[in-house]
Design an enzyme around this catalytic site. Structure first.
Site, PDB file in Angstrom:
ATOM      1  N   GLY A  21       0.756  -1.050  -0.097  1.00 13.29           N
ATOM      2  CA  GLY A  21      -0.001   0.109  -0.050  1.00 13.29           C
ATOM      3  C   GLY A  21       0.896   1.342  -0.002  1.00 13.29           C
ATOM      4  N   CYS A  27       1.981   0.689  -8.867  1.00 16.38           N
ATOM      5  CA  CYS A  27       2.878   1.126  -8.033  1.00 16.38           C
ATOM      6  C   CYS A  27       4.059   1.333  -9.030  1.00 16.38           C
ATOM      7  CB  CYS A  27       3.262   0.185  -6.889  1.00 16.38           C
ATOM      8  SG  CYS A  27       3.564  -1.476  -7.505  1.00 16.38           S
ATOM      9  N   GLU A  66       5.662  -3.389   0.748  1.00 11.02           N
ATOM     10  CA  GLU A  66       5.673  -2.975  -0.634  1.00 11.02           C
ATOM     11  C   GLU A  66       4.905  -1.847  -0.725  1.00 11.02           C
ATOM     12  OE1 GLU A  66       7.276  -4.326  -2.725  1.00 11.02           O
ATOM     13  OE2 GLU A  66       7.712  -6.667  -2.303  1.00 11.02           O
TER      14      GLU A  66
HETATM   15  P1  NAD Z   1      -3.184   2.194   1.508  1.00 12.27           P
HETATM   16  O1  NAD Z   1      -2.051   2.465   2.148  1.00 12.27           O
HETATM   17  O2  NAD Z   1      -4.335   3.277   1.569  1.00 12.27           O
HETATM   18  O3  NAD Z   1      -4.067   1.103   1.771  1.00 12.27           O
HETATM   19  C1  NAD Z   1      -3.506  -0.184   1.880  1.00 12.27           C
HETATM   20  C2  NAD Z   1      -4.193  -1.168   2.802  1.00 12.27           C
HETATM   21  O4  NAD Z   1      -3.781  -0.632   4.099  1.00 12.27           O
HETATM   22  C3  NAD Z   1      -5.688  -1.165   2.860  1.00 12.27           C
HETATM   23  O5  NAD Z   1      -6.265  -2.683   3.213  1.00 12.27           O
HETATM   24  C4  NAD Z   1      -5.950  -0.269   3.892  1.00 12.27           C
HETATM   25  O6  NAD Z   1      -7.463  -0.615   4.901  1.00 12.27           O
HETATM   26  C5  NAD Z   1      -5.049  -0.759   5.097  1.00 12.27           C
HETATM   27  N1  NAD Z   1      -4.575   0.407   6.072  1.00 12.27           N
HETATM   28  C6  NAD Z   1      -4.803   1.670   6.134  1.00 12.27           C
HETATM   29  N2  NAD Z   1      -4.238   2.102   7.213  1.00 12.27           N
HETATM   30  C7  NAD Z   1      -3.825   1.002   7.966  1.00 12.27           C
HETATM   31  C8  NAD Z   1      -3.165   1.107   9.420  1.00 12.27           C
HETATM   32  N3  NAD Z   1      -2.784   2.194  10.023  1.00 12.27           N
HETATM   33  N4  NAD Z   1      -2.797  -0.220   9.793  1.00 12.27           N
HETATM   34  C9  NAD Z   1      -2.826  -0.918   8.833  1.00 12.27           C
HETATM   35  N5  NAD Z   1      -3.504  -1.290   7.460  1.00 12.27           N
HETATM   36  C10 NAD Z   1      -3.989  -0.080   7.048  1.00 12.27           C
HETATM   37  O7  NAD Z   1      -3.036   2.021  -0.103  1.00 12.27           O
HETATM   38  P2  NAD Z   1      -3.983   1.782  -1.381  1.00 12.27           P
HETATM   39  O8  NAD Z   1      -4.547   3.250  -1.626  1.00 12.27           O
HETATM   40  O9  NAD Z   1      -4.854   0.821  -1.132  1.00 12.27           O
HETATM   41  O10 NAD Z   1      -2.957   1.662  -2.347  1.00 12.27           O
HETATM   42  C11 NAD Z   1      -2.152   2.378  -3.199  1.00 12.27           C
HETATM   43  C12 NAD Z   1      -0.663   2.480  -2.948  1.00 12.27           C
HETATM   44  O11 NAD Z   1      -0.106   1.161  -2.762  1.00 12.27           O
HETATM   45  C13 NAD Z   1       0.120   3.141  -3.757  1.00 12.27           C
HETATM   46  O12 NAD Z   1       1.118   4.315  -3.079  1.00 12.27           O
HETATM   47  C14 NAD Z   1       1.003   2.094  -4.524  1.00 12.27           C
HETATM   48  O13 NAD Z   1       2.116   2.632  -5.095  1.00 12.27           O
HETATM   49  C15 NAD Z   1       1.048   1.232  -3.486  1.00 12.27           C
HETATM   50  N6  NAD Z   1       1.183  -0.151  -3.908  1.00 12.27           N
HETATM   51  C16 NAD Z   1       2.489  -0.674  -3.937  1.00 12.27           C
HETATM   52  C17 NAD Z   1       2.665  -1.976  -4.480  1.00 12.27           C
HETATM   53  C18 NAD Z   1       4.172  -2.532  -4.341  1.00 12.27           C
HETATM   54  O14 NAD Z   1       4.234  -3.538  -4.737  1.00 12.27           O
HETATM   55  N7  NAD Z   1       5.187  -1.656  -3.762  1.00 12.27           N
HETATM   56  C19 NAD Z   1       1.677  -2.566  -5.194  1.00 12.27           C
HETATM   57  C20 NAD Z   1       0.523  -1.831  -5.022  1.00 12.27           C
HETATM   58  C21 NAD Z   1       0.235  -0.711  -4.639  1.00 12.27           C
END
Ligand code: NAD
Length: 498
Positions: free
Chosen positions: A213, A269, A235
């Site tokens: 995320g 990402c 990631e």
């Molecule tokens: P996000 O960080 O908003 O959410 C990801 C997950 O984390 C969700 O399931 C969310 O409910 C959970 N979450 C949120 N706050 C949390 C906390 N305090 N504790 C535990 N869990 C929590 O990300 P998103 O908007 O779903 O995804 C987009 C981001 O993810 C972009 O920055 C993208 O670059 C990145 N991403 C990275 C990869 C990689 O492989 N590097 C792959 C896909 C997406």
């Protein structure tokens, strides 16, 4: 409380799931621990054989799954097939084939001097226990699915939380594992709820966290994990650069830039998020890219052949629109797109190319998680590398040149986890190659052999076949003094001289 799933292309309701009560989490993790104790006793090859059965139910449900992914994320169903369901099946098959070789690998360790005392050591790998997997919205199937497969093949249990935007896909993932005969009940469990409540509580409850995320959330998770010293694999975000040298196959590079930036509406990402062009080719390259981008068909991905679908939700769309306005106020020129697509009810941002950008601008430095591509020109290779590295992220990068050796040589200077010469984005789909990068893009690696290493602990076994007491045990008498004299002689032989 229920979580409602909305189709971001049409704003129609897809369905809903019941939120997992926070109080239920302790019982869920206990059931996972109980299941893992049985599961870890099964030999690796047999575990892998049980898990690869997931591909049977996926093969039967491929098309309905792609439609569901499309309805929940707004991406075209064919993209859901190529980058999600096919990718998940391919990686499951690959992990099935390498699991035993990687996980049962026993490494005998040469102990040097201590070998002469009949002492032996070897290294093996043990499952960590329960892995908390927290998923993002953009690849709601492929990302957590392959992480779950690697975790359980390695002998762990999993508690998985999908993003609240994609709960129905999360439910389908659970259904796939529920359908596998011989998988202990409780080994894979999916929970639903907000990140700040359920996600947060998951962090210290298991033995490892695999999080995919945003960088901001990754930092919050790492802070929380420090309370229990729970290891994390993160990631996170990216700002992948594509550097085009004058000798590149320019037409192929322009097509790659278009796909690399606009696939999944730029919500990848490793999307191409910064395009660096040598000044000698920038003019015609940008003209071709803008023309190619204008040809893209945007619309409801469930109605006909669509190249670019919707963004996930209103909040993300508005963030991207705000970033475009910010870029304009910094002096960027919108060469195409630049606005919400007025033809649709859903959350569509037109594929956007920004000209007149310089490296310090916010649109070049910060991750814009949407279909927006800033273009920057450079005069020399050194300048391109320097500008590319001047960024907080480090996920993937690409260099475009017909001189492949030069591409590799320059590429090795980039501060990313992967460099692709004449390719973009797609190595994410390669189960064989590691995924992840330094700086604010995260910690650890998923995929391939290194992905398995994230969900096991190295375990050192030492076996002593010596019949006598060791010379360094008490009492520290004359024979100990004599042994230490020998140690002094040995110590002097440990100096390296040229
Ligand atoms: P996000 O960080 O908003 O959410 C990801 C997950 O984390 C969700 O399931 C969310 O409910 C959970 N979450 C949120 N706050 C949390 C906390 N305090 N504790 C535990 N869990 C929590 O990300 P998103 O908007 O779903 O995804 C987009 C981001 O993810 C972009 O920055 C993208 O670059 C990145 N991403 C990275 C990869 C990689 O492989 N590097 C792959 C896909 C997406």
């Amino acid at each position: 409380m229920v979580i409602t799933s909305i189709n971001p292309a049409t704003l129609e309701k897809n369905g809903e799931v019941q939120e997992t009560p926070l109080e239920a989490l302790a019982g869920i993790f206990k059931a996972a621990r109980d299941a893992q104790r049985l599961w870890r006793e099964i030999p690796t090859a047999k575990r892998a054989r049980i898990v690869v059965a997931a591909n049977e139910s996926l093969a039967d449900r491929m098309e309905e799954l792609c439609l569901l992914i499309s309805r929940e994320t707004g991406k075209p169903p064919l993209e859901a097939l190529s980058s999600e369901v096919y990718g998940a099946m391919d990686s499951t098959f690959y992990y099935y084939n390498i699991a035993e070789k990687v996980l049962d690998h026993k490494e005998d360790i040469d102990l040097g001097f201590y070998n002469s005392l009949d002492k032996t050591s070897f290294l093996i790998y043990k499952p960590v226990g329960v892995v908390s997997i927290i998923g993002p919205y953009n690849y709601p199937f492929a990302i957590p699915f392959s992480q779950i497969v690697q975790s359980i093949m390695a002998g762990n249990a999993v508690v998985f939380k999908p993003s609240s935007d994609v709960v129905l896909v999360g439910k389908e993932i659970q259904a796939v594992f529920d359908a596998i005969p011989s998988l202990p009940r409780g080994l894979v469990q999916t929970v639903y709820g907000s990140g700040s409540v359920i996600g947060d509580a998951m962090v210290g409850a298991g033995n490892r966290v695999i999080f995919t995320g945003s960088t901001e959330t990754g930092k919050a998770i790492m802070r929380k994990a420090s309370e229990t010293l729970t290891p994390v694999c993160l990631e996170l975000g990216g700002k992948s650069e594509m550097i085009v040298l004058p000798d590149a196959n320019l037409h192929r590079a322009a097509l790659a830039a278009r796909w690399g930036c606009f696939t999944n509406s730029g919500q990848v990402c490793s999307s191409v998020k910064r395009l660096y062009l040598h000044e000698s080719i920038a003019g015609p390259f940008v003209a071709e890219l803008v023309e190619l981008t204008r040809q893209l068909k945007q619309g409801n991905p469930l109605e006909g052949n669509v190249d670019v679908g919707a963004m996930i939700n209103e909040f993300q769309m508005n963030k991207v629109l705000k970033a475009i306005e910010g870029a304009k106020s910094e002096g960027a020129e919108v060469l195409c797109g630049g606005r919400r697509n007025p033809s649709f009810k859903g959350y569509f941002v037109e594929p956007t190319i920004l000209g007149n950008c310089t490296n310090g601008m916010g649109c070049v430095q910060r991750e814009i998680f949407g279909p927006v591509l800033p273009v920057i020109t450079f005069k020399s290779e050194d300048e391109a590398i320097e500008m590319a590295n001047d960024n907080q992220f480090g996920l993937t990068s690409s260099i475009w040149t017909e001189d492949h050796e030069k591409g590799v040589r320059l590429g090795k200077r980039l501060e990313t986890g992967t460099v692709m010469v004449n390719e973009v984005v797609y190595t994410f789909a390669l189960a064989q190659t590691p995924w992840g990068g330094p700086k604010h893009s995260g910690i650890g690696r998923t995929h391939g052999k290194l992905g398995f290493m994230e969900v096991v602990d190295p375990f050192h076994v030492h076996v002593d076949k010596y019949k006598e007491p060791d010379g360094w045990w008490m009492p520290y008498d004359a024979s100990f003094v004599e042994l230490m004299e020998n140690f002094k002689i040995i110590a002097k032989s440990l100096i390296v001289r040229d």
